[in-house]
Design a protein around this motif. Structure first.
Motif, PDB file in Angstrom:
ATOM      1  N   UNK A 161       0.856  -1.098   0.022  1.00 59.01           N
ATOM      2  CA  UNK A 161       0.099   0.176  -0.251  1.00 59.01           C
ATOM      3  C   UNK A 161       0.899   1.168   0.009  1.00 59.01           C
ATOM      4  N   UNK A 162       1.998   1.210   0.805  1.00 54.32           N
ATOM      5  CA  UNK A 162       3.023   2.197   0.605  1.00 54.32           C
ATOM      6  C   UNK A 162       4.358   1.553   0.164  1.00 54.32           C
ATOM      7  N   UNK A 163       5.081   2.073  -0.536  1.00 56.37           N
ATOM      8  CA  UNK A 163       6.397   1.707  -0.787  1.00 56.37           C
ATOM      9  C   UNK A 163       7.432   2.013   0.398  1.00 56.37           C
ATOM     10  N   UNK A 164       7.948   1.004   0.803  1.00 57.11           N
ATOM     11  CA  UNK A 164       8.783   1.347   1.955  1.00 57.11           C
ATOM     12  C   UNK A 164      10.226   0.915   1.649  1.00 57.11           C
ATOM     13  N   UNK A 165      11.358   1.648   1.893  1.00 55.93           N
ATOM     14  CA  UNK A 165      12.768   1.133   2.134  1.00 55.93           C
ATOM     15  C   UNK A 165      13.058   1.119   3.377  1.00 55.93           C
ATOM     16  N   UNK A 166      13.726  -0.130   3.596  1.00 59.53           N
ATOM     17  CA  UNK A 166      14.494  -0.370   4.875  1.00 59.53           C
ATOM     18  C   UNK A 166      16.015  -0.498   4.979  1.00 59.53           C
ATOM     19  N   UNK A 167      16.644   0.055   5.893  1.00 61.93           N
ATOM     20  CA  UNK A 167      18.010  -0.166   6.093  1.00 61.93           C
ATOM     21  C   UNK A 167      18.500  -1.066   7.165  1.00 61.93           C
ATOM     22  N   UNK A 168      18.944  -2.144   6.653  1.00 57.97           N
ATOM     23  CA  UNK A 168      19.585  -3.107   7.809  1.00 57.97           C
ATOM     24  C   UNK A 168      21.216  -3.477   7.797  1.00 57.97           C
ATOM     25  N   UNK A 169      21.729  -3.067   8.926  1.00 57.21           N
ATOM     26  CA  UNK A 169      23.062  -3.114   8.913  1.00 57.21           C
ATOM     27  C   UNK A 169      23.736  -4.395   8.868  1.00 57.21           C
ATOM     28  N   UNK A 170      24.971  -4.661   8.681  1.00 61.48           N
ATOM     29  CA  UNK A 170      25.609  -5.845   8.323  1.00 61.48           C
ATOM     30  C   UNK A 170      25.649  -6.604   9.720  1.00 61.48           C
ATOM     31  N   UNK A 189      18.013   0.153  11.019  1.00 64.33           N
ATOM     32  CA  UNK A 189      18.591   1.499  11.100  1.00 64.33           C
ATOM     33  C   UNK A 189      17.554   2.568  10.469  1.00 64.33           C
ATOM     34  N   UNK A 190      16.626   2.204  10.097  1.00 61.76           N
ATOM     35  CA  UNK A 190      15.593   3.363   9.589  1.00 61.76           C
ATOM     36  C   UNK A 190      15.243   3.001   7.969  1.00 61.76           C
ATOM     37  N   UNK A 191      14.672   4.051   7.643  1.00 59.72           N
ATOM     38  CA  UNK A 191      14.301   3.946   5.947  1.00 59.72           C
ATOM     39  C   UNK A 191      13.337   4.877   5.613  1.00 59.72           C
TER      40      UNK A 191
END
Length: 262
Positions: free
Chosen positions: A133-142, A147-149
């Motif tokens: 429904x939304x397009x989400x971008x999520x950041x996951x570190x190593x 971490x957010x998005x």
């Protein structure tokens, strides 16, 4: 088997899981008013088509971004499957990763579940894009920390807003412009296709470039959600597409919750 329930704002996906593999999946429109009995009648027919009975389910897990759907899914699990559902991110199905944002409690369960699955299957820094429904971008570190998005309007929402606000514009299907890669449309419908599709591709590529620059290390880009394959046809920005990422994350959390001494 595990019955995984992924409750989104638009649809609920029910899936029977064997490990992290999807055996069967069914989709129904999200309606918080739908009762446990209604879900059961619908699922009973679908189970029968697969030659299965409700007693083949020995665990139920739910991820929901619609709080009002929670009660009826709890009743569904308890009344018809004899299993009290576990909820993603709670109790024994806790995330098991750091949620490194200003308001951890506000993170949507679906996004956290995606992060769990992505880190389990892919090493290193990750950008997870979910087309819903939304397009989400999520950041996951190593290390597996969230971490957010970014949250952007989903392509269906964008198209609906355009059509509703402009009386003379027709409703179009969401698809890649079929004839050429030209971005000079020669009629209204083609111009809409170009604007919606290539505009969205440009947004994806632009935001990913900015995210990678800010991360400062090589980052793999994963795509999931129903429209991921549509965009994968016309951009090389994705390193992998996994439409089952959310369901795999639910299976991982359910397995962790079932282990003694967790």
């Amino acid at each position: 088997m595990l019955l995984a329930c992924d409750v989104g704002n638009t649809n609920i996906v029910f899936a029977l899981m064997e490990g992290i593999e999807v055996r069967s999946r069914w989709r129904i429109a999200t309606d918080p008013r739908r009762t446990a009995d209604e879900y059961a009648v619908w699922l009973l027919q679908l189970f029968a088509l697969e030659g299965l009975a409700f007693d083949s389910v020995d665990q139920v897990i739910v991820s929901t971004v619609v709080p009002r759907a929670r009660h009826n899914l709890t009743v569904l699990g308890e009344k018809y499957f004899g299993q009290a559902p576990i909820f993603a991110g709670e109790g024994p199905a806790g995330w098991g990763m750091e949620i490194d944002v200003e308001e951890p409690a506000s993170l949507g369960a679906d996004r956290a579940v995606n992060a769990v699955a992505a880190h389990a299957e892919h090493p290193g820094d990750l950008i997870v894009i979910d087309f819903g429904t939304a397009t989400t971008f999520d950041v996951v570190d190593f290390n597996g920390a969230y971490k957010g998005g970014i949250i952007a309007p989903g392509i269906n929402l964008s198209l609906d807003a355009l059509v509703q606000a402009a009386a003379k514009l027709p409703r179009i299907a969401i698809e890649a412009p079929s004839e050429t890669r030209s971005v000079i449309g020669r009629n209204t419908e083609t111009q809409m296709h170009i604007g919606v599709y290539w505009g969205y591709v440009a947004m994806i590529e632009g935001l990913v470039a900015r995210l990678k620059a800010e991360i400062g290390r090589p980052a793999k880009v994963l795509a999931t959600g129903g429209l991921a394959l549509l965009f994968d046809e016309q951009t090389d920005i994705f390193d992998a597409v996994d439409v089952d990422l959310t369901l795999k994350g639910l299976a991982i959390l359910a397995e962790k919750a079932s282990k003694p001494g967790r």
